[in-house]
Motif scaffolding. Structure first.
Motif, PDB file in Angstrom:
ATOM      1  N   ILE A  37       0.769  -1.211  -0.032  1.00 37.95           N
ATOM      2  CA  ILE A  37       0.004  -0.098  -0.236  1.00 37.95           C
ATOM      3  C   ILE A  37       0.828   1.307   0.040  1.00 37.95           C
ATOM      4  O   ILE A  37       1.717   1.284   0.864  1.00 37.95           O
ATOM      5  CB  ILE A  37      -1.013   0.036   1.239  1.00 37.95           C
ATOM      6  CG1 ILE A  37      -1.750  -1.238   1.555  1.00 37.95           C
ATOM      7  CG2 ILE A  37      -1.825   1.003   1.179  1.00 37.95           C
ATOM      8  CD1 ILE A  37      -2.624  -1.526   0.422  1.00 37.95           C
ATOM      9  N   LEU A  38       0.685   2.085  -1.116  1.00 41.30           N
ATOM     10  CA  LEU A  38       1.840   3.077  -1.278  1.00 41.30           C
ATOM     11  C   LEU A  38       1.490   4.608  -0.455  1.00 41.30           C
ATOM     12  O   LEU A  38       2.333   5.143  -0.133  1.00 41.30           O
ATOM     13  CB  LEU A  38       1.922   3.426  -2.897  1.00 41.30           C
ATOM     14  CG  LEU A  38       2.373   2.052  -3.523  1.00 41.30           C
ATOM     15  CD1 LEU A  38       2.430   2.271  -4.829  1.00 41.30           C
ATOM     16  CD2 LEU A  38       3.811   1.567  -3.099  1.00 41.30           C
ATOM     17  N   GLN A  39       0.161   4.733  -0.426  1.00 37.59           N
ATOM     18  CA  GLN A  39      -0.185   5.875   0.235  1.00 37.59           C
ATOM     19  C   GLN A  39      -0.001   6.205   1.753  1.00 37.59           C
ATOM     20  O   GLN A  39       0.122   5.625   2.346  1.00 37.59           O
ATOM     21  CB  GLN A  39      -1.702   6.220  -0.163  1.00 37.59           C
ATOM     22  CG  GLN A  39      -2.635   5.449   0.730  1.00 37.59           C
ATOM     23  CD  GLN A  39      -3.141   4.379  -0.036  1.00 37.59           C
ATOM     24  OE1 GLN A  39      -2.620   3.794  -0.984  1.00 37.59           O
ATOM     25  NE2 GLN A  39      -4.276   3.682   0.378  1.00 37.59           N
ATOM     26  N   GLN A  71      -3.186   2.548  10.852  1.00 33.01           N
ATOM     27  CA  GLN A  71      -3.338   3.313   9.603  1.00 33.01           C
ATOM     28  C   GLN A  71      -4.022   2.630   8.878  1.00 33.01           C
ATOM     29  O   GLN A  71      -5.042   3.093   7.883  1.00 33.01           O
ATOM     30  CB  GLN A  71      -1.815   3.910   9.289  1.00 33.01           C
ATOM     31  CG  GLN A  71      -1.865   4.907   8.158  1.00 33.01           C
ATOM     32  CD  GLN A  71      -0.782   5.328   7.868  1.00 33.01           C
ATOM     33  OE1 GLN A  71       0.355   5.346   8.526  1.00 33.01           O
ATOM     34  NE2 GLN A  71      -0.476   6.105   6.889  1.00 33.01           N
ATOM     35  N   LEU A  72      -3.903   1.218   8.275  1.00 30.92           N
ATOM     36  CA  LEU A  72      -4.708   0.436   7.544  1.00 30.92           C
ATOM     37  C   LEU A  72      -6.102   0.572   7.873  1.00 30.92           C
ATOM     38  O   LEU A  72      -7.043   0.533   7.044  1.00 30.92           O
ATOM     39  CB  LEU A  72      -4.165  -0.900   7.554  1.00 30.92           C
ATOM     40  CG  LEU A  72      -2.807  -1.298   6.783  1.00 30.92           C
ATOM     41  CD1 LEU A  72      -2.311  -2.640   7.064  1.00 30.92           C
ATOM     42  CD2 LEU A  72      -2.860  -0.825   5.271  1.00 30.92           C
ATOM     43  N   GLU A  73      -6.345   0.531   9.160  1.00 33.20           N
ATOM     44  CA  GLU A  73      -7.880   0.434   9.520  1.00 33.20           C
ATOM     45  C   GLU A  73      -8.490   1.950   9.449  1.00 33.20           C
ATOM     46  O   GLU A  73      -9.677   1.853   8.915  1.00 33.20           O
ATOM     47  CB  GLU A  73      -7.839   0.124  11.139  1.00 33.20           C
ATOM     48  CG  GLU A  73      -7.529  -1.274  11.290  1.00 33.20           C
ATOM     49  CD  GLU A  73      -7.399  -1.491  12.850  1.00 33.20           C
ATOM     50  OE1 GLU A  73      -7.568  -0.747  13.643  1.00 33.20           O
ATOM     51  OE2 GLU A  73      -7.371  -2.689  13.148  1.00 33.20           O
ATOM     52  N   ARG A  74      -7.852   2.889   9.383  1.00 29.02           N
ATOM     53  CA  ARG A  74      -8.310   4.232   9.218  1.00 29.02           C
ATOM     54  C   ARG A  74      -8.398   4.409   7.735  1.00 29.02           C
ATOM     55  O   ARG A  74      -9.586   4.766   7.195  1.00 29.02           O
ATOM     56  CB  ARG A  74      -7.255   5.331   9.640  1.00 29.02           C
ATOM     57  CG  ARG A  74      -7.128   5.591  11.110  1.00 29.02           C
ATOM     58  CD  ARG A  74      -6.381   6.640  11.412  1.00 29.02           C
ATOM     59  NE  ARG A  74      -4.967   6.756  11.236  1.00 29.02           N
ATOM     60  CZ  ARG A  74      -3.993   6.299  11.720  1.00 29.02           C
ATOM     61  NH1 ARG A  74      -4.208   5.930  12.857  1.00 29.02           N
ATOM     62  NH2 ARG A  74      -2.882   6.537  11.313  1.00 29.02           N
ATOM     63  N   LEU A 201      -6.328  -3.384   1.150  1.00 30.32           N
ATOM     64  CA  LEU A 201      -6.302  -2.925   2.737  1.00 30.32           C
ATOM     65  C   LEU A 201      -6.509  -4.174   3.688  1.00 30.32           C
ATOM     66  O   LEU A 201      -6.129  -4.333   4.567  1.00 30.32           O
ATOM     67  CB  LEU A 201      -6.997  -1.990   2.854  1.00 30.32           C
ATOM     68  CG  LEU A 201      -6.713  -0.429   2.354  1.00 30.32           C
ATOM     69  CD1 LEU A 201      -8.061   0.636   2.452  1.00 30.32           C
ATOM     70  CD2 LEU A 201      -5.352   0.173   3.203  1.00 30.32           C
ATOM     71  N   SER A 202      -7.587  -4.999   3.303  1.00 31.48           N
ATOM     72  CA  SER A 202      -7.810  -6.185   4.220  1.00 31.48           C
ATOM     73  C   SER A 202      -6.693  -6.972   4.027  1.00 31.48           C
ATOM     74  O   SER A 202      -6.578  -7.626   5.186  1.00 31.48           O
ATOM     75  CB  SER A 202      -9.302  -6.540   3.489  1.00 31.48           C
ATOM     76  OG  SER A 202      -9.783  -7.765   4.118  1.00 31.48           O
TER      77      SER A 202
END
Length: 223
Positions: A37-39, A71-74, A201-202
């Protein structure tokens, strides 16, 4: 190895000696970079985590992984909320009228820079009509489409994912937004396949949880 695993010792003949710890470090790195995940600095956080593990700082590695997971959860929450916003836009946009706006007016109205509008148009997200004098005019349908694009871009959906959704909606206004954003034709490139934000993300969250288990195992067995 770029600091991603600890430096192996060498035998007298020059061959490197890789231990079980090195194998665990390699497995950790593979898991960390399987879904990238790049962002918003997420990839850098994974790089820092792997390097911390390689340096033997497992406490820091675990802390970075927990931050990454949060952060992934956000990001996932933002992605889900964007879908709800788009559904709301699709269902509540007022009836069309004869009003139209110029690019500068649209930029101010939607708080989108003119450069951003140009970029979206150049990438095929929007085709704007022109008057006889050459000036672009944005209709109600254009404004609705721009609101959809803005909402999804704020949630870090790619231009390609948004373009795919818009094409689906042009064919079927009642198309399922989530499905259109996550499912792609099989002919898509590898980049496109990896660019399914919610699914990525998941999967990244599951991998982060695996990483925490590996770090705990490394601490127990090697330190």
């Amino acid at each position: 190895m770029g600091g991603l695993i600890s430096k192996p010792e060498r035998e007298k003949n020059g061959y490197r000696i890789f231990t079980d710890l090195h194998i665990q470090q390699i497995q950790l790195a593979r898991t960390a970079f399987q879904i990238e995940i790049l962002q918003n600095g997420l990839r850098k956080k994974m790089v820092d985590m792997v390097k911390a593990s390689a340096a033997g700082n497992l406490e820091k590695a675990a802390l970075l992984t927990h931050e990454y997971l949060q952060q992934l959860e956000r990001e996932q929450k933002n992605a889900e909320e964007a879908i709800q916003i788009v559904r709301h836009i699709m269902s509540t946009f007022p009836e069309r009228n004869e009003h139209s706006m110029k690019r500068k007016e649209v930029s101010e109205h939607l708080e989108i820079s003119m450069d951003t509008l140009r970029n979206w148009e150049m990438n095929g997200l929007l085709t704007v009509r022109r008057k006889e004098n050459g000036y672009r005019v944005y209709t109600d349908d254009d404004i609705r489409q721009l609101k959809i694009i803005r909402s999804l871009r704020c949630a870090n959906y790619s231009l390609e994912a948004i373009l795919h959704l818009l094409r689906q909606l042009s064919k079927d206004p009642d198309a399922d937004i989530r499905t259109a954003l996550t499912m792609r034709p099989q002919a898509d490139s590898i980049v496109s396949v990896c660019d399914r934000l919610i699914l990525s993300l998941s999967k990244a969250k599951k991998n982060a949880e695996k990483i925490l288990l590996v770090l705990k195992k490394m601490e127990t067995e090697n330190f």
